[in-house]
Design a protein around this motif. Structure first.
Motif, PDB file in Angstrom:
ATOM      1  N   ASP A  82       0.665  -1.272  -0.122  1.00 49.04           N
ATOM      2  CA  ASP A  82      -0.003  -0.041   0.037  1.00 49.04           C
ATOM      3  C   ASP A  82       0.769   1.260  -0.127  1.00 49.04           C
ATOM      4  O   ASP A  82       1.302   1.781   1.054  1.00 49.04           O
ATOM      5  CB  ASP A  82      -1.031   0.084   1.110  1.00 49.04           C
ATOM      6  CG  ASP A  82      -1.766  -1.223   1.045  1.00 49.04           C
ATOM      7  OD1 ASP A  82      -2.532  -1.562   0.225  1.00 49.04           O
ATOM      8  OD2 ASP A  82      -1.957  -2.004   2.075  1.00 49.04           O
ATOM      9  N   THR A  83       1.215   1.631  -1.304  1.00 53.17           N
ATOM     10  CA  THR A  83       2.451   2.692  -1.279  1.00 53.17           C
ATOM     11  C   THR A  83       1.630   3.942  -0.911  1.00 53.17           C
ATOM     12  O   THR A  83       0.585   4.392  -1.053  1.00 53.17           O
ATOM     13  CB  THR A  83       2.804   2.555  -2.718  1.00 53.17           C
ATOM     14  OG1 THR A  83       1.734   2.810  -3.714  1.00 53.17           O
ATOM     15  CG2 THR A  83       3.386   1.248  -3.110  1.00 53.17           C
ATOM     16  N   ASP A  84       2.546   4.936  -0.745  1.00 54.41           N
ATOM     17  CA  ASP A  84       2.131   6.543  -0.740  1.00 54.41           C
ATOM     18  C   ASP A  84       1.382   7.029  -1.827  1.00 54.41           C
ATOM     19  O   ASP A  84       0.361   7.760  -1.723  1.00 54.41           O
ATOM     20  CB  ASP A  84       3.510   7.292  -0.548  1.00 54.41           C
ATOM     21  CG  ASP A  84       4.166   7.010   0.861  1.00 54.41           C
ATOM     22  OD1 ASP A  84       3.508   6.467   1.695  1.00 54.41           O
ATOM     23  OD2 ASP A  84       5.364   7.591   0.742  1.00 54.41           O
ATOM     24  N   ASN A  85       1.611   6.603  -2.951  1.00 50.57           N
ATOM     25  CA  ASN A  85       0.850   7.136  -4.350  1.00 50.57           C
ATOM     26  C   ASN A  85      -0.463   6.704  -4.131  1.00 50.57           C
ATOM     27  O   ASN A  85      -1.557   7.383  -4.423  1.00 50.57           O
ATOM     28  CB  ASN A  85       1.586   6.646  -5.658  1.00 50.57           C
ATOM     29  CG  ASN A  85       2.980   7.050  -5.796  1.00 50.57           C
ATOM     30  OD1 ASN A  85       3.183   8.390  -5.390  1.00 50.57           O
ATOM     31  ND2 ASN A  85       3.596   6.660  -6.754  1.00 50.57           N
ATOM     32  N   LYS A  86      -0.967   5.534  -3.814  1.00 48.33           N
ATOM     33  CA  LYS A  86      -2.077   4.877  -3.687  1.00 48.33           C
ATOM     34  C   LYS A  86      -2.844   5.572  -2.513  1.00 48.33           C
ATOM     35  O   LYS A  86      -3.956   6.048  -2.736  1.00 48.33           O
ATOM     36  CB  LYS A  86      -2.027   3.374  -3.361  1.00 48.33           C
ATOM     37  CG  LYS A  86      -1.708   2.568  -4.560  1.00 48.33           C
ATOM     38  CD  LYS A  86      -1.955   1.086  -4.260  1.00 48.33           C
ATOM     39  CE  LYS A  86      -1.025   0.527  -4.974  1.00 48.33           C
ATOM     40  NZ  LYS A  86      -0.374  -0.930  -4.535  1.00 48.33           N
ATOM     41  N   VAL A  87      -2.098   5.787  -1.287  1.00 51.09           N
ATOM     42  CA  VAL A  87      -3.024   6.450  -0.103  1.00 51.09           C
ATOM     43  C   VAL A  87      -3.285   7.761  -0.517  1.00 51.09           C
ATOM     44  O   VAL A  87      -4.329   8.273  -0.209  1.00 51.09           O
ATOM     45  CB  VAL A  87      -1.654   6.549   1.007  1.00 51.09           C
ATOM     46  CG1 VAL A  87      -2.439   7.313   2.108  1.00 51.09           C
ATOM     47  CG2 VAL A  87      -1.587   4.985   1.749  1.00 51.09           C
ATOM     48  N   LYS A  88      -2.446   8.436  -1.427  1.00 45.49           N
ATOM     49  CA  LYS A  88      -2.653  10.028  -1.723  1.00 45.49           C
ATOM     50  C   LYS A  88      -4.064   9.917  -2.883  1.00 45.49           C
ATOM     51  O   LYS A  88      -4.772  10.744  -2.480  1.00 45.49           O
ATOM     52  CB  LYS A  88      -1.598  10.538  -2.583  1.00 45.49           C
ATOM     53  CG  LYS A  88      -1.811  11.833  -2.910  1.00 45.49           C
ATOM     54  CD  LYS A  88      -0.701  12.537  -3.670  1.00 45.49           C
ATOM     55  CE  LYS A  88      -0.703  13.886  -4.250  1.00 45.49           C
ATOM     56  NZ  LYS A  88       0.220  14.498  -4.980  1.00 45.49           N
ATOM     57  N   ILE A  89      -4.163   8.796  -3.413  1.00 43.03           N
ATOM     58  CA  ILE A  89      -5.527   8.725  -4.534  1.00 43.03           C
ATOM     59  C   ILE A  89      -6.436   8.542  -3.454  1.00 43.03           C
ATOM     60  O   ILE A  89      -7.621   9.049  -3.431  1.00 43.03           O
ATOM     61  CB  ILE A  89      -5.352   7.819  -5.209  1.00 43.03           C
ATOM     62  CG1 ILE A  89      -4.155   8.227  -6.381  1.00 43.03           C
ATOM     63  CG2 ILE A  89      -6.599   7.621  -5.984  1.00 43.03           C
ATOM     64  CD1 ILE A  89      -3.932   7.149  -7.343  1.00 43.03           C
ATOM     65  N   TYR A  90      -6.429   7.510  -2.398  1.00 43.85           N
ATOM     66  CA  TYR A  90      -7.680   7.108  -1.582  1.00 43.85           C
ATOM     67  C   TYR A  90      -7.948   8.662  -0.706  1.00 43.85           C
ATOM     68  O   TYR A  90      -8.976   8.962  -0.811  1.00 43.85           O
ATOM     69  CB  TYR A  90      -7.178   6.161  -0.588  1.00 43.85           C
ATOM     70  CG  TYR A  90      -6.715   4.842  -1.100  1.00 43.85           C
ATOM     71  CD1 TYR A  90      -7.570   4.334  -2.200  1.00 43.85           C
ATOM     72  CD2 TYR A  90      -5.557   4.067  -0.402  1.00 43.85           C
ATOM     73  CE1 TYR A  90      -7.172   3.026  -2.423  1.00 43.85           C
ATOM     74  CE2 TYR A  90      -5.339   2.822  -0.789  1.00 43.85           C
ATOM     75  CZ  TYR A  90      -5.971   2.300  -1.975  1.00 43.85           C
ATOM     76  OH  TYR A  90      -5.801   1.057  -2.290  1.00 43.85           O
ATOM     77  N   GLN A  91      -6.999   9.499  -0.345  1.00 47.69           N
ATOM     78  CA  GLN A  91      -7.199  10.538   0.368  1.00 47.69           C
ATOM     79  C   GLN A  91      -7.814  11.820  -0.330  1.00 47.69           C
ATOM     80  O   GLN A  91      -8.632  12.452   0.131  1.00 47.69           O
ATOM     81  CB  GLN A  91      -6.157  10.877   1.140  1.00 47.69           C
ATOM     82  CG  GLN A  91      -5.740   9.914   2.321  1.00 47.69           C
ATOM     83  CD  GLN A  91      -4.246  10.129   2.924  1.00 47.69           C
ATOM     84  OE1 GLN A  91      -3.443  10.749   2.172  1.00 47.69           O
ATOM     85  NE2 GLN A  91      -4.060   9.766   4.014  1.00 47.69           N
TER      86      GLN A  91
END
Length: 186
Positions: A82-91
């Protein structure tokens, strides 16, 4: 009434998860459809699902393809994929649908359930306490819900739980039964 479910290691859109985890799917499309079907067969829109890591793999378009299809509010405990790039999209794109944490805790009376991607040895923390500390985890892709050498842990991964999120009450009951068996020396 809102219910609580727990799962991990969906590995949506991860091509290696089929052969490496010996999953019974023809291809990613087959796996995606089945995981979404199983999820939505038990989770309603008002429910909460804790995903203990390794949720969706690949490009951002995979997030937009899968996340809107899933019922419930999601609390994602970050796993190793669960990469930072994915977390940014979720948020940014789904702030009302999913929240991301490094760890989560579920309190149930005096008992606390640590939600982590990785199993934890919690036995030492339970000495001389009236309340219990349990660990719910994923990561291993084991087919077993219990770890032989790590007591008070429950493996919530889809590979051990018929590809469906597990109701929290079921997890609690199974952990209490396992604990009782261990006390009786079975």
């Amino acid at each position: 009434m809102s219910e609580v479910f727990v799962t991990s290691d969906c590995h949506f859109e991860h091509p290696n998860s089929i052969p490496y985890c010996n999953r019974p799917f023809r291809d990613l499309d087959d796996m995606r459809k089945y995981l979404i079907y199983r999820w939505n067969s038990v989770v309603n829109e008002e429910d909460t699902v804790y995903i203990l890591g390794d949720f969706i793999m690949g490009s951002p378009k995979n997030i937009h393809k899968i996340l809107p299809e899933l019922n419930g509010h999601i609390i994602l405990v970050r796993g190793n994929h669960d990469t930072d790039n994915k977390v940014k999209i979720y948020q940014e794109d789904y702030p009302d649908k999913i929240e991301v944490r490094d760890l989560a805790y579920i309190k149930d009376g005096k008992d606390t359930y640590i939600c982590s991607h990785y199993p934890m040895f919690v036995g030492e923390w339970n000495n001389n306490r009236n309340n219990k500390l349990y660990c719910l985890s994923g990561h291993s892709h084991s087919k077993n819900v219990f770890y032989d050498n790590i007591p008070l842990n429950y493996h919530v991964g889809v590979d051990a739980n018929y590809f469906v999120p597990i109701h929290f009450d079921v997890i609690k009951a199974r952990l209490k039964e396992k604990e009782k068996e261990q006390c009786l020396g079975k």
